[in-house]
Design an enzyme around this catalytic site. Structure first.
Site, PDB file in Angstrom:
ATOM      1  N   GLY A 102      39.032  33.934  81.171  1.00 39.48           N
ATOM      2  CA  GLY A 102      38.358  34.764  80.177  1.00 39.48           C
ATOM      3  C   GLY A 102      38.288  34.094  78.815  1.00 39.48           C
ATOM      4  O   GLY A 102      37.233  34.069  78.173  1.00 39.48           O
ATOM      5  N   GLY A 126      41.765  35.477  86.586  1.00 40.33           N
ATOM      6  CA  GLY A 126      42.816  35.494  87.605  1.00 40.33           C
ATOM      7  C   GLY A 126      42.274  35.223  88.994  1.00 40.33           C
ATOM      8  O   GLY A 126      42.882  34.491  89.786  1.00 40.33           O
ATOM      9  N   LYS A 128      50.440  30.791  78.880  1.00 44.91           N
ATOM     10  CA  LYS A 128      51.629  30.908  79.733  1.00 44.91           C
ATOM     11  C   LYS A 128      51.592  30.012  80.956  1.00 44.91           C
ATOM     12  O   LYS A 128      50.709  30.106  81.784  1.00 44.91           O
ATOM     13  CB  LYS A 128      51.792  32.354  80.191  1.00 44.91           C
ATOM     14  CG  LYS A 128      52.490  33.220  79.179  1.00 44.91           C
ATOM     15  CD  LYS A 128      52.762  34.610  79.747  1.00 44.91           C
ATOM     16  CE  LYS A 128      54.071  34.655  80.513  1.00 44.91           C
ATOM     17  NZ  LYS A 128      54.332  36.001  81.075  1.00 44.91           N
ATOM     18  N   ARG A 175      27.552  41.572  82.010  1.00 44.60           N
ATOM     19  CA  ARG A 175      28.049  41.880  83.361  1.00 44.60           C
ATOM     20  C   ARG A 175      27.162  42.885  84.093  1.00 44.60           C
ATOM     21  O   ARG A 175      27.125  42.890  85.321  1.00 44.60           O
ATOM     22  CB  ARG A 175      29.478  42.410  83.296  1.00 44.60           C
ATOM     23  CG  ARG A 175      30.456  41.301  83.005  1.00 44.60           C
ATOM     24  CD  ARG A 175      31.883  41.780  83.033  1.00 44.60           C
ATOM     25  NE  ARG A 175      32.774  40.640  83.126  1.00 44.60           N
ATOM     26  CZ  ARG A 175      34.065  40.700  82.935  1.00 44.60           C
ATOM     27  NH1 ARG A 175      34.643  41.851  82.639  1.00 44.60           N
ATOM     28  NH2 ARG A 175      34.808  39.616  83.038  1.00 44.60           N
TER      29      ARG A 175
HETATM   30  P1  ADP Z   1      42.242  31.903  79.949  1.00 48.42           P
HETATM   31  O1  ADP Z   1      41.923  33.344  79.602  1.00 48.42           O
HETATM   32  O2  ADP Z   1      41.065  30.999  79.699  1.00 48.42           O
HETATM   33  O3  ADP Z   1      42.833  31.764  81.324  1.00 48.42           O
HETATM   34  P2  ADP Z   1      44.848  32.038  78.698  1.00 48.42           P
HETATM   35  O4  ADP Z   1      44.739  33.523  78.684  1.00 48.42           O
HETATM   36  O5  ADP Z   1      45.843  31.416  79.603  1.00 48.42           O
HETATM   37  O6  ADP Z   1      43.391  31.391  78.940  1.00 48.42           O
HETATM   38  O7  ADP Z   1      45.252  31.513  77.238  1.00 48.42           O
HETATM   39  C1  ADP Z   1      44.450  31.764  76.123  1.00 48.42           C
HETATM   40  C2  ADP Z   1      45.291  31.919  74.880  1.00 48.42           C
HETATM   41  O8  ADP Z   1      46.181  30.825  74.713  1.00 48.42           O
HETATM   42  C3  ADP Z   1      44.429  31.972  73.640  1.00 48.42           C
HETATM   43  O9  ADP Z   1      44.551  33.256  73.057  1.00 48.42           O
HETATM   44  C4  ADP Z   1      45.026  30.881  72.733  1.00 48.42           C
HETATM   45  O10 ADP Z   1      45.149  31.301  71.378  1.00 48.42           O
HETATM   46  C5  ADP Z   1      46.397  30.678  73.323  1.00 48.42           C
HETATM   47  N1  ADP Z   1      46.947  29.350  73.005  1.00 48.42           N
HETATM   48  C6  ADP Z   1      46.471  28.159  73.398  1.00 48.42           C
HETATM   49  N2  ADP Z   1      47.216  27.159  72.881  1.00 48.42           N
HETATM   50  C7  ADP Z   1      48.198  27.735  72.149  1.00 48.42           C
HETATM   51  C8  ADP Z   1      49.294  27.232  71.369  1.00 48.42           C
HETATM   52  N3  ADP Z   1      49.524  25.924  71.241  1.00 48.42           N
HETATM   53  N4  ADP Z   1      50.100  28.138  70.772  1.00 48.42           N
HETATM   54  C9  ADP Z   1      49.881  29.448  70.901  1.00 48.42           C
HETATM   55  N5  ADP Z   1      48.868  29.988  71.617  1.00 48.42           N
HETATM   56  C10 ADP Z   1      48.036  29.141  72.228  1.00 48.42           C
HETATM   57 MG    MG Z   2      43.237  34.972  79.005  1.00 49.44          MG
END
Ligand code: ADP
Ligand code: MG
Length: 373
Positions: free
Chosen positions: A326, A349, A181, A44
């Site tokens: 992320g 976000g 989520k 970064r």
């Molecule tokens: P990003 O940072 O790319 O936006 P998120 O923060 O929404 O992604 O989600 C990432 C997390 O979701 C990871 O830590 C991963 O372990 C978790 N995850 C994905 N699928 C599952 C699942 N089926 N059960 C529990 N956790 C999950």
């Molecule tokens: Mg995340």
């Protein structure tokens, strides 16, 4: 200008001017073993260099400012910017760096006093912190009210790519969503349904959708208060592809692969191999793909297959590919595939919010800067 957003060229003559650059130096750090901290990845910091060098080559003096971690409005040794300042001084000698913005509660509260302190002695302002542009914090929305302002190179690139995706994607346009989520992401799911040709859903998110279709999901992650919304989205007319098989553990905690129906006590942690293959086909046939959110709990190698397969498809497809988030970016890096993606957004976000709304507080602030209006 990009639309009505000012770029560096719109600052006019910067020679002899003091320019405050809001960077995203929220870098990973570790203890250095002697009581101090050190930067473990300077990506970064290096990413801000094109903007810093552009200004310095034209005779400006540059002072950078960033937040680091989540200090609670007062100084905390482990969040000191000192290690970042040392690395910055190696990469761009003579560039100043303010102490962690969040050491002052006025940053997140966006107080007049803190904005006044930030712009004291400053002639111009450049925002290059895309990852923070969705927050109405003092260092993001304050300075453009008072001094000529512009987007830095990083921010301008993010805006260009993400707004193009929103406004004029090449079709078929597919969004692949996962992560943990749904409630965080429903807004963007709704907005994307307006522009995509189809949606592919994996990750923990898929279980609330599967539950909305009446499938038993065992003890998988699930958000009961989102079932009705998922059902409405499924009935909205656009194709939403859900996994046809699931990998996880059975009631005894043993690794297992299931169809769409999970037995009671089972937990789903990844999309299954059939789904990974089906999602690959969809990605290969698209002309634009946006991916956010891992397909499973990829941090555990037993449940990384779905995410790895989707990441590989993103790398292999001829489509224009954009990844935001992320954890998704971390997954790409872990598989060594980030260089095969057209654009990996630096903001999780912020990228989702820009896709959803087409604007961010930081961009709205720049539009009203004195050099624009
Ligand atoms: P990003 O940072 O790319 O936006 P998120 O923060 O929404 O992604 O989600 C990432 C997390 O979701 C990871 O830590 C991963 O372990 C978790 N995850 C994905 N699928 C599952 C699942 N089926 N059960 C529990 N956790 C999950
Ligand atoms: Mg995340």
């Amino acid at each position: 200008m990009h639309g009505d957003l000012p770029e560096l060229e719109d600052l006019g003559d910067v020679r002899g001017r003091r320019v405050l650059v809001r960077t995203d130096f929220n870098v990973p750090m570790e203890d250095d073993g002697t009581g101090g901290r050190r930067v473990t990845d300077d990506f970064r910091i290096r990413a801000a260099l094109p903007t810093i060098e552009w200004l310095r080559e034209r005779g400006a003096s540059v002072v950078c400012a960033s937040h680091l971690g989540r200090p609670k409005g007062k100084p905390e040794a482990k969040y000191s910017m000192k290690p970042v300042a040392d690395r910055l001084d190696e990469l761009a000698p003579g560039v100043e760096l303010l102490e962690n913005l969040r050491f002052d509660a006025g940053e997140e509260a966006n107080t007049e006093e803190f904005v006044a302190r930030l712009i004291d002695g400053v002639d111009m302002y450049v925002d290059d912190a895309f990852g923070a542009a969705h927050r109405a914090h003092a260092s993001i929305v304050g300075p453009p009210r008072f001094v000529p302002s512009a987007m830095g190179r990083l921010l301008a690139k993010e805006v260009e790519v993400l707004l193009a995706l929103r406004e004029r994607p090449r079709h078929p346009f597919v969004a692949v969503l996962g992560g943990s989520k749904i409630s965080d992401k429903l807004g963007v799911v709704e907005a994307l349904l307006g522009v995509v040709d189809s949606l592919v859903i994996g990750g923990a998110m898929c279980f609330t959708f599967l539950a909305a279709q009446g499938y038993p999901i065992g003890d998988s992650l699930f958000e009961p208060d989102q079932v009705d919304t998922c059902r409405r989205l499924l009935e909205g007319g656009k194709p939403i592809h859900l996994p046809e098989d699931i990998t996880g553990v059975d009631a005894d905690g043993k690794y297992a692969t299931f169809g769409r129906r999970l037995p009671s006590g089972a937990k789903g942690f990844d999309i299954g191999p059939g789904s990974a293959a089906a999602f690959t086909d969809i990605i290969m046939e698209a002309r634009t793909v946006f991916w956010n959110g891992p397909m499973g709990m990829f941090e555990d190698s037993r449940f990384a297959h779905g995410t790895r397969t989707v990441a590989q498809a993103m790398a292999d497809t001829k489509a224009f590919t954009v990844v935001g988030g992320g954890d998704s970016a971390a997954a790409l890096a872990q598989f060594g595939l980030e260089d095969s993606i057209d654009h990996v957004s630096t903001g999780g976000g912020a990228s989702l919010e820009l896709l959803e709304l087409g604007v961010l507080p930081g961009l709205a602030a720049l539009r009203k800067a004195p050099n624009v209006s």
